[in-house]
Design an enzyme around this catalytic site. Structure first.
Site, mmCIF file in Angstrom:
data_model
loop_
_atom_site.group_PDB
_atom_site.id
_atom_site.type_symbol
_atom_site.label_atom_id
_atom_site.label_comp_id
_atom_site.label_asym_id
_atom_site.label_seq_id
_atom_site.Cartn_x
_atom_site.Cartn_y
_atom_site.Cartn_z
ATOM 1 C CG MET A 29 -4.121 9.277 -4.029
ATOM 2 S SD MET A 29 -5.112 10.417 -4.996
ATOM 3 C CE MET A 29 -5.565 9.365 -6.360
ATOM 4 N N GLY A 30 -4.394 5.202 -1.392
ATOM 5 C CA GLY A 30 -5.098 4.055 -0.809
ATOM 6 C C GLY A 30 -5.688 3.114 -1.847
ATOM 7 C CG HIS A 33 -3.039 -1.925 -6.936
ATOM 8 N ND1 HIS A 33 -1.724 -1.742 -7.312
ATOM 9 C CD2 HIS A 33 -3.695 -0.811 -7.358
ATOM 10 C CE1 HIS A 33 -1.595 -0.617 -7.946
ATOM 11 N NE2 HIS A 33 -2.764 -0.010 -7.984
ATOM 12 C CG HIS A 36 -0.601 1.110 -4.100
ATOM 13 N ND1 HIS A 36 -1.823 0.633 -4.496
ATOM 14 C CD2 HIS A 36 -0.566 2.404 -4.493
ATOM 15 C CE1 HIS A 36 -2.511 1.593 -5.091
ATOM 16 N NE2 HIS A 36 -1.771 2.687 -5.105
ATOM 17 C CD GLN A 60 -3.344 13.527 -6.712
ATOM 18 O OE1 GLN A 60 -2.526 13.783 -5.828
ATOM 19 N NE2 GLN A 60 -3.266 12.427 -7.453
ATOM 20 N N GLY A 149 5.769 4.807 -8.514
ATOM 21 C CA GLY A 149 5.643 3.841 -9.600
ATOM 22 C C GLY A 149 5.870 4.526 -10.936
ATOM 23 C CE LYS A 151 -1.454 2.763 -13.926
ATOM 24 N NZ LYS A 151 -1.828 3.938 -13.225
#
Ligand code: AMP
Length: 280
Positions: A29-30, A33, A36, A60, A149, A151
């Site tokens: 989604m831009g 960091h 990404h 979402q 990720g 995460k």
């Protein structure tokens, strides 16, 4: 070797001029960091063409969530990508949502039961939006490999299972969480936090670590579950801490094979997410 495409037509044009065997996709989604960028670096190693999508996906986000204020920083994102683009990278950043969801779009996908627990319980419909956009991106770009990720662990598991269910050919890859030196998992939403709030957010990883050590030491669920109950009672900022089977996200019956401890901790209005995998 960086190219920018705003439409699918432009993407196809650029792609046709790049000699490649495999395509690696990094959906984002831009506001990029190092988390990404770690996904992109893996794609650059494994594919001759990498595609980074930058799309703040409205489906979402729930009502009252941060869709409008989500950071949109395309220029800065392109600079980050350019620094590491040792082979061709196409950034697909549509201005018009209709590129992804054309009028009459009928490709909604359900995340099913696993999409309604943990994050899905706090954010109803969130994972239906996630798997829908990822399925659409897979349909558009037909990637050989796609990078996510861990995460966002639940998201990764749901995308893996959607890909299997839909019998898609894309290989879904999950990569480790990149953290600040303090241990805080990098997230675009960390930008919403003041320094003192970031400090408070460290409690999440520290607590997951405590649960992990108890599991490792006792090799039993009960003491870890008691600790979780105590932590949640004494700090109302925890939305959940849960121990799940790392593959299925089901409740494990005993401590064996792979387990994941997932947590959500709210600082101000920001819900921080983190998890730790534990192998036995
Ligand atoms: P987002 O832009 O937040 O939708 O994230 C795009 C991708 O980057 C997702 O696959 C995320 O799981 C991944 N990602 C976000 N933060 C991190 C991180 N700290 N470490 C590794 N991957 C991450």
């Amino acid at each position: 070797m960086l190219y920018l495409a705003k439409t699918i037509e432009e993407y196809k044009d650029i792609k046709s001029q790049i000699v490649h065997k495999s395509v690696g996709l990094i959906p984002t989604m831009g506001n990029l960091h190092k988390g990404h960028i770690s996904l992109l670096k893996e794609s650059l190693k494994e594919n001759e063409l990498s595609v980074v999508t930058i799309f703040v996906n409205p489906t979402q986000f729930g009502k009252g969530e941060d869709f409008d204020k989500y950071p949109r920083t395309l220029e800065q994102d392109l600079q980050h990508i350019e620094k590491v683009a040792t082979s061709p990278v196409i950034v697909f950043a549509p201005n018009d949502e209709k590129e992804i969801y054309p009028n009459g779009f009928s490709g909604k996908v359900s995340a099913g039961k696993l999409g309604r627990i943990l994050e899905g319980e706090i954010r109803p419909g969130h994972f239906d939006g996630v798997v829908t956009v990822v399925k659409r991106l897979f349909d558009i770009f037909k990637p050989d490999n796609a990078y996510f990720g861990k995460k966002d662990y639940q998201q990764f598991v749901l995308i893996e299972s959607m890909t299997k269910e839909q019998k898609l050919k894309t290989k879904v890859r999950g990569l480790p969480t990149i953290r600040e030196a303090s241990g805080l998992a990098l997230s675009s939403r960390n930008n919403y936090l003041k320094e003192s709030e970031r400090q408070k957010g460290l409690k999440l990883k520290q607590t997951l670590e405590k649960v992990k050590s108890i599991l490792k030491e006792k090799k039993e669920l009960k003491p870890a579950l008691i600790l979780i109950e105590k932590e949640m009672k004494t700090d109302s900022s925890f939305n959940y801490i849960a121990i799940k089977d790392a593959k299925t996200l089901e409740d494990p019956k005993e401590v064996k094979s792979s387990i994941v401890i997932l947590g959500n901790y709210q600082v101000n209005n920001v819900r921080l997410l983190d998890n730790l995998e534990v192998e036995f």
